[in-house]
Design an enzyme around this catalytic site. Structure first.
Site, PDB file in Angstrom:
ATOM      1  N   ASP A  51       9.276  -1.255 -28.083  1.00 13.62           N
ATOM      2  CA  ASP A  51       8.310  -2.349 -28.221  1.00 13.62           C
ATOM      3  C   ASP A  51       8.057  -2.787 -29.664  1.00 13.62           C
ATOM      4  OD1 ASP A  51       6.911  -0.169 -29.162  1.00 13.62           O
ATOM      5  OD2 ASP A  51       5.221  -0.354 -27.784  1.00 13.62           O
TER       6      ASP A  51
ATOM      7  N   ASP B 136       1.531   7.143 -31.222  1.00 16.07           N
ATOM      8  CA  ASP B 136       0.979   5.873 -31.679  1.00 16.07           C
ATOM      9  C   ASP B 136      -0.532   6.021 -31.657  1.00 16.07           C
ATOM     10  OD1 ASP B 136       1.953   2.695 -31.903  1.00 16.07           O
ATOM     11  OD2 ASP B 136      -0.115   2.964 -31.238  1.00 16.07           O
TER      12      ASP B 136
ATOM     13  N   ARG C 112      -6.258  -4.338 -35.037  1.00 16.67           N
ATOM     14  CA  ARG C 112      -6.223  -3.884 -36.429  1.00 16.67           C
ATOM     15  C   ARG C 112      -5.956  -5.086 -37.322  1.00 16.67           C
ATOM     16  NH1 ARG C 112      -3.275   1.546 -36.369  1.00 16.67           N
ATOM     17  NH2 ARG C 112      -5.317   2.217 -35.624  1.00 16.67           N
TER      18      ARG C 112
ATOM     19  N   SER D 142      -2.659   3.618 -38.395  1.00 16.25           N
ATOM     20  CA  SER D 142      -1.585   4.004 -37.486  1.00 16.25           C
ATOM     21  C   SER D 142      -1.248   5.480 -37.608  1.00 16.25           C
ATOM     22  CB  SER D 142      -0.331   3.173 -37.769  1.00 16.25           C
ATOM     23  OG  SER D 142      -0.578   1.799 -37.573  1.00 16.25           O
TER      24      SER D 142
ATOM     25  N   ARG E  36       1.588   6.779 -37.829  1.00 22.31           N
ATOM     26  CA  ARG E  36       2.938   6.967 -38.361  1.00 22.31           C
ATOM     27  C   ARG E  36       3.049   8.194 -39.267  1.00 22.31           C
ATOM     28  NH1 ARG E  36       2.471   1.184 -41.322  1.00 22.31           N
ATOM     29  NH2 ARG E  36       2.002   0.725 -39.167  1.00 22.31           N
TER      30      ARG E  36
END
Length: 801
Positions: free
Chosen positions: A124, A189, A472, A679, A681
């Site tokens: 995605d 995520d 966000r 995030s 990440r």
């Protein structure tokens, strides 16, 4: 085995209008998605005995029911929430394509033939929005082919469900297919808590955390505090669940949920749709919450049935009857926040931070007071936060009113469906037509502009304002333009304001001029929680086979010359070759000023293409961060490399870090409040580790990022006195004092402090007190060099035994 191959891909899409003939969603095989409620309740019975049968909140029930060893986690009595570390066994793992790359590369180093729990990959993040769904998807299949080949081949090898590009956004797919009341899920995520809309605990983590679950290693979480949010009254008019979380973001701020779970209760919960609750949980990430959840409701049951999961609904009904899916009477919360939904009005949050909340009725005045141009440059709806059937049906009620008045959107109006199922269903029911009739462009079923995958050619370098229904809104996040002000609102408010083109427009009271020259005012939006004709799945070729068996002979596809994928090498322990367990002397690379999110530490947008290549993506380390010594962006100093004592070598932050690494000089950085907000990440932790970072001193950390640092073998420390932040400068030498004692006494790490000896460039020496949040296992990760190193060493030792 590595193999270079190129597989042409053609994503089939049926003629759009033929989707109307598709049958509603068929019953799913729910074997792997139905929680074992009997086992969970049995675990909970043991927990209650250990806790003297005290009343439990819903979040506590779900977490404690998933404990690997309740007696080990809860032994010794005393306070649990905010104090003890829990060893948990998640039921499922979900990964999006950007983060899945590094997660899989880490999993591959463990040498296991398959995943220990059901796992899925969702493509995605890598689809760039530009002209429209079909063209954008086709282009992405070409530009990202090697990454998709890698992910699909790894999924086939290890028995992972692979959702192809175009299938939809991870969080919407999880809600439609995998979420189940009372279950525990990890997702790579930060918006994984979206699944809390179905009454579960879903937590955003880094890839190394996901690997814990995938390797059957107990996953560790410091027991969160529980904030109860009591909902009273009833929403009316233009108010939506999005406004509830926008309002709460303003109250709690981006740090207010750190180390806490938001648990909603009260009569106001029952009136909300399942997808509306998911929106609230989704944006709980913006206040730093570990996750958010709701008690099981009839609307959750209806959603499960409508999405082909009636067996899950029946099992959940039984679990609810046993008291599992709601809080106990008299359960105590660490804080209770009351919200009267009858008094709640629509909100608009921003710019540049999701917690700057302004009621819609005051927003026009706010814009004027700030001196901003009263102009909207684009309106964007959808994404993982607000792309449900209910959202789109309410939006369509507005666009149909506008069409009847002869109005078209005055600004670019973009819509992102959350999944192929949503796209197909809204097209079948005429909602897509209602959007396109007024000028909307429907984008691919992917993250798109929400995460910076937006090829926006206009307004670059110009100050402008966009309105979105996303979650966000950090600087430059959506279109790489730091001057774009992104304001967050409900999709209904975003849609209505697209017809005005002005920030000051309040659709609940202001009028526009229709094509007939007469005033036109929107009626309040309305819609349906679920489609009356059921959901239609759309293109079935996007979907995986349920619970595929691993095919161990499948070669994982990584080209040796790839610039996007790179096999991982284990990080070396900081203590290798050292006789003591103190970190080696570290040089301070820089002091980071102010807000520093994971977007600042490891930017997304065009850098997404390097998510599987640690060397290349490390070139973006902290490139949008501000150096507190001088106030410049992406500037650092190297005093050791300078030939002049008065003029240090000046370069970009990544280049200075690489220079220190080349000299085998480990380093540290000093950072401000809530470092690593945003995030999940993990690249933001892997990049500094790869470049030689051993320690980060912070005024405070965001939860996910702090855990990611620990996983990669970086020591995160909190200033005991936040004012000490300014005492350390670049070029100073930092040494830990007391870490060795902490490592030797790892059974009670909270009882030990770590001090930092600072040797200034002029020779002055001072000591700074810090505090840590390291558990006994996390200290073992640090000693081994990373959590993965520790897992591998433990497995090797077990095999030898």
């Amino acid at each position: 085995m590595l193999l270079v191959r190129r597989i042409p891909r053609v994503i089939s899409r049926l003629p759009s209008r033929s989707l109307a003939s598709h049958a509603p969603t068929q019953p799913k095989d729910c074997t792997s998605i139905t929680p074992n409620y009997e086992k969970l309740l049995g675990n909970l019975t043991l927990v209650r005995k250990l806790l003297d049968n005290r009343p439990l909140t819903l979040a506590e029930k779900i977490l404690y029911a998933h404990l690997h060893d309740p007696e080990a986690s809860l032994a010794g009595g005393g306070k649990i929430r905010g104090e003890k570390y829990l060893q948990l066994k998640p039921m499922r793992v979900a990964m999006q394509d950007a983060s899945a790359q590094m997660a899989l590369l880490q999993f591959m180093t463990c040498g296991l033939p398959s995943c220990a729990v059901p796992t899925s990959i969702h493509c995605d993040h890598l689809i760039q929005a530009n002209v429209g769904a079909d063209a954008d998807l086709k282009r992405s299949l070409v530009t990202n082919q090697e990454v998709f080949d890698f992910l699909e081949s790894a999924a086939k090898k290890y028995g992972i469900e692979f959702w192809k590009p175009g299938s939809g956004i991870i969080h919407q797919i999880v809600l439609e297919n995998y979420a189940a009341p009372g279950a525990l899920l990890l997702g790579t995520d930060s918006h994984t808590p979206n699944a809390g809309g179905l009454g579960m605990i879903a937590i955003g983590v880094g890839g190394a955390d996901a690997v814990d679950a995938m390797t059957d290693t107990p996953w560790e979480l410091k027991a969160p505090q529980i904030v109860g949010v009591q909902l009273k009254g009833k929403m009316n008019g233009w108010t939506t669940p999005k406004d509830l979380i926008l309002h709460l973001a303003g109250k709690l701020t981006v740090r207010g949920g750190t180390g806490r779970i938001l648990e909603y209760f009260g009569p106001g919960v029952l009136q909300q749709s399942c997808t509306g609750l998911a929106t609230v949980c989704n944006m709980g990430a913006e206040v730093g919450a570990t996750t958010s959840t709701f008690p099981y409701t009839p609307n959750m049951r209806s959603y499960l049935e409508a999405t082909g999961r009636a067996p899950v609904a029946r099992a959940a009904d039984w679990a609810a009857s046993q008291g599992y899916l709601s809080a106990d009477k008299d359960a105590e919360y660490d804080e209770v926040i009351e919200v009267n939904l009858s008094e709640l009005e629509p909100h608009i949050n921003g710019p540049f931070t999701p917690d700057l909340a302004t009621p819609l009725s005051k927003f026009g005045t706010f814009v004027k007071e700030q001196g901003w141009k009263d102009e909207l440059s684009a309106a964007l709806i959808g994404s993982c936060t607000n792309s449900s059937y209910e959202d789109m049906s309410r939006v369509a009620s507005l666009t149909r009113q506008a069409k009847a008045a002869g109005l078209k959107a005055k600004v670019p109006f973009l819509c992102t469906p959350g999944s192929e199922q949503i796209r197909a269903t809204i097209e079948r029911d005429g909602l897509t037509e209602a959007l396109e009739d007024v000028g909307a462009v429907v984008l691919a079923n992917a993250c798109g502009p929400c995460i910076g995958q937006w090829k926006r050619d206009d307004r670059q370098g110009e100050e402008n304002a966009i309105l979105t229904s996303f979650n966000r809104n950090f600087k430059a996040r959506n279109d790489a333009n730091s001057k774009t002000m992104n304001f967050l609102a409900s999709p209904e408010v975003v849609t209505a304001m697209a017809f005005s083109g002005k920030l000051s427009f309040d659709p609940s009271k202001d009028s526009l001029i229709g094509a007939d020259g007469k005033p036109f005012k929107f009626d309040a939006p309305y819609g349906s929680m679920l489609p009356s004709g059921g959901f239609t799945p759309g293109d079935l070729s996007f979907q995986p086979s349920p619970t595929p068996a691993p095919q161990p002979d499948t070669p994982v596809v990584i080209a040796p010359t790839s610039t996007r994928l790179e096999l991982l090498q284990p990080f070396e322990s900081h203590f290798a070759g050292r006789s003591e367990l103190e970190l080696p002397p570290l040089v301070c690379l820089m002091r980071v000023r102010g807000k520093c999110t994971t977007d600042h530490i490891s930017a997304a947008g065009p850098w997404l293409k390097y998510k599987g290549h640690l060397t290349n993506i490390s070139e973006n380390f902290l490139i949008t961060a501000t150096n507190d010594e001088g106030g410049e962006v992406n500037v650092a100093f190297d005093y050791q490399a300078s030939s002049s004592s008065s003029a240090p070598h000046k370069d970009t932050i990544p280049n200075i870090a690489k220079g220190l690494k080349a000299r085998n000089q480990p380093w540290a950085i000093v950072v401000d409040e809530n470092y690593g907000e945003g995030s999940a990440r993990e690249h933001a932790a892997m990049q500094p580790r790869f470049l030689g970072c051993a320690m980060i001193l912070a005024r405070s950390f965001a939860r996910i990022h702090e855990t990611n640092l620990k996983k990669q073998g970086i020591l995160p420390l909190w200033f005991a006195n936040k004012d000490d932040y300014s005492l350390i400068e670049s070029g100073d030498t930092l040494e830990t004092v007391g870490l060795a004692s902490l490592m030797d006494d790892s059974k009670a790490p909270a009882a030990n402090a770590v001090r930092i000896k600072v040797t200034k460039k002029n020779g002055e020496v001072l000591e700074i007190e810090t505090r840590h949040t390291m558990s006994a296992d996390q200290l073992k990760w640090l000693k081994a060099g990373s959590a993965l190193n520790f897992i591998k060493e433990a497995r090797q030792a077990a095999g030898a035994a």
